[in-house]
Design an enzyme around this catalytic site. Structure first.
Site, PDB file in Angstrom:
ATOM      1  N   ARG A 239      46.055  35.624   8.007  1.00  0.00           N
ATOM      2  CA  ARG A 239      44.976  36.552   7.646  1.00  0.00           C
ATOM      3  C   ARG A 239      43.664  35.624   7.194  1.00  0.00           C
ATOM      4  O   ARG A 239      43.816  34.572   6.763  1.00  0.00           O
ATOM      5  CB  ARG A 239      45.157  37.434   6.412  1.00  0.00           C
ATOM      6  CG  ARG A 239      46.375  38.464   6.616  1.00  0.00           C
ATOM      7  CD  ARG A 239      45.527  39.632   7.326  1.00  0.00           C
ATOM      8  NE  ARG A 239      46.622  40.755   7.719  1.00  0.00           N
ATOM      9  CZ  ARG A 239      47.260  40.755   8.552  1.00  0.00           C
ATOM     10  NH1 ARG A 239      47.488  39.890   9.603  1.00  0.00           N
ATOM     11  NH2 ARG A 239      48.169  41.889   8.875  1.00  0.00           N
ATOM     12  N   GLU A 268      36.873  41.544   9.870  1.00  0.00           N
ATOM     13  CA  GLU A 268      37.111  41.731  11.264  1.00  0.00           C
ATOM     14  C   GLU A 268      36.577  43.277  11.563  1.00  0.00           C
ATOM     15  O   GLU A 268      36.747  44.202  10.877  1.00  0.00           O
ATOM     16  CB  GLU A 268      38.700  41.778  11.680  1.00  0.00           C
ATOM     17  CG  GLU A 268      39.112  40.450  11.376  1.00  0.00           C
ATOM     18  CD  GLU A 268      40.619  40.202  11.561  1.00  0.00           C
ATOM     19  OE1 GLU A 268      41.277  41.163  11.824  1.00  0.00           O
ATOM     20  OE2 GLU A 268      41.183  39.202  11.332  1.00  0.00           O
ATOM     21  N   HIS A 287      42.374  38.789  16.796  1.00  0.00           N
ATOM     22  CA  HIS A 287      43.313  39.203  16.121  1.00  0.00           C
ATOM     23  C   HIS A 287      44.513  39.630  17.108  1.00  0.00           C
ATOM     24  O   HIS A 287      44.777  41.095  17.062  1.00  0.00           O
ATOM     25  CB  HIS A 287      43.280  40.147  14.958  1.00  0.00           C
ATOM     26  CG  HIS A 287      44.241  40.277  13.911  1.00  0.00           C
ATOM     27  ND1 HIS A 287      43.841  40.703  12.416  1.00  0.00           N
ATOM     28  CD2 HIS A 287      45.381  40.119  13.928  1.00  0.00           C
ATOM     29  CE1 HIS A 287      44.985  40.704  11.933  1.00  0.00           C
ATOM     30  NE2 HIS A 287      46.043  40.156  12.747  1.00  0.00           N
TER      31      HIS A 287
HETATM   32  C1  DGY Z   1      50.525  41.614  11.710  1.00  0.00           C
HETATM   33  O1  DGY Z   1      51.397  42.196  12.168  1.00  0.00           O
HETATM   34  O2  DGY Z   1      50.381  41.417  10.545  1.00  0.00           O
HETATM   35  C2  DGY Z   1      49.725  41.118  12.691  1.00  0.00           C
HETATM   36  O3  DGY Z   1      48.631  40.369  12.049  1.00  0.00           O
HETATM   37  C3  DGY Z   1      49.215  41.964  13.774  1.00  0.00           C
HETATM   38  O4  DGY Z   1      48.808  41.298  14.891  1.00  0.00           O
END
Ligand code: DGY
Length: 321
Positions: A239, A268, A287
């Site tokens: 993240r 984002e 992402h």
């Molecule tokens: C998640 O599943 O948390 C990922 O970041 C999505 O791609």
């Protein structure tokens, strides 16, 4: 008797919707890309028995206060920092995520990002597209080797382990730091537990795999970047909020850090004028960690299974609370 109402905040696979429609009234916010507007989300949450949410939906206390009928929030992601889990817990609402089904896909992308950053693959593609390739030369687009280097993983969950497994194929030494030791992984993969500082200081590649929490927010800041080798490459596919992006920019610009590969950002989507994108030593992705057709479809099925389980009075398959 009216059927329970399931609100899905983005378009997902038809077959998953059809399976939910067998027993529920289902409404899908009809968009592939744009998140559901807050007022629509609030209106639907007031009626919903179940919400199938994306990581772009903020499920906070103010929204939960209105959701008097809500029993389950099934998030289409392994991360669930977009949901106030303790507020949901206090209201008896089950929150679920999509672990395991995305582990290998996200590890593939993370390792791909590492390779792309070290070997400057996007820059090289651009080089040809811009017609810059006029002659072969010994150091043309020379990058950093990956094989036989030291990989440091911060946050050794299942995705971290899957990244480590890929690294063993490249004859890398793998160090990791995690809240708890992973003895099975140490034995199976030959990975070595170290203090956070040791991992940061000794690694050629630092891969961040920690979830975003109050404790991890902004944890990768200038102090940490300064501790890293100046030849180190930082990779983040967890993240964006775990990184202080201003500090990362300064560290990369001043060559305190060699390069960064980023699949995630604090806010984002980022725009093309984001300062990090000015830098040649940044590889940025939008992402896409778990984004393969197979995996995203499996994630959708898992959210549906979680909703069905909870609405039938059973235990969710993958609850987080
Ligand atoms: C998640 O599943 O948390 C990922 O970041 C999505 O791609």
């Amino acid at each position: 008797m009216t059927k329970p109402f399931v609100f899905v905040t983005r378009r997902i696979a038809d077959e998953v919707i059809q399976s939910l429609e067998e027993d529920y009234e289902v409404e899908v916010y009809d968009s592939d890309e744009v998140p559901v507007p807050r007022d629509v989300l609030e209106e639907k949450a007031r009626q919903a028995d179940a919400l199938l949410t994306m990581l772009t939906d903020s499920i906070d206390e103010a929204l939960l206060d209105q959701a008097s009928n809500l029993k389950v929030i099934a998030n289409l992601a392994v991360g669930y920092d977009n949901i106030d889990v303790s507020a949901a817990q206090n209201r008896g609402i089950v929150v679920t995520n999509t672990p395991d089904v995305l582990t290998d896909t996200t590890a593939d992308l993370t390792f791909g990002l590492l390779l792309a950053t070290a070997r400057r693959i996007p820059e090289a593609t651009q080089y040809i597209e811009n017609n810059q390739w006029q002659a072969w030369s010994p150091y043309m687009l020379a990058g950093a080797d990956v094989h036989h280097k030291t990989l440091g993983i911060i946050g050794m969950g299942s995705i971290g382990e899957a990244v480590a497994k890929r690294a063993t194929g490249f004859d890398m030494t793998v160090l990791y730091h995690n809240r708890s030791r992973k003895e099975e992984a140490e034995e199976a993969l030959g990975v070595n537990y170290r203090s956070f500082d040791d991992v940061i200081e000794q690694s050629d590649f630092v891969v961040c795999m920690t979830p975003l929490t109050k404790e991890t927010e902004d944890m990768f800041n200038m102090n940490i970047f300064k501790q890293m080798k100046s030849s180190a490459i930082f990779i983040n596919s967890s993240r964006g909020g775990v990184v202080n992006e201003d500090d990362l920019y300064e560290a990369l610009k001043s060559k305190e850090l060699y390069a960064a590969g980023l699949d995630v950002f604090k806010n984002e989507p980022i725009q093309s004028d984001h300062p990090l994108l000015e830098l040649d030593n940044v590889v940025a992705l939008p992402h896409i960690g778990s984004s393969s057709y197979e995996t995203r479809t499996e994630m959708m099925w898992l959210t549906a299974q979680n909703i069905i389980a909870v609405l039938n009075g059973n235990k969710a398959k993958t609850p987080v609370n």
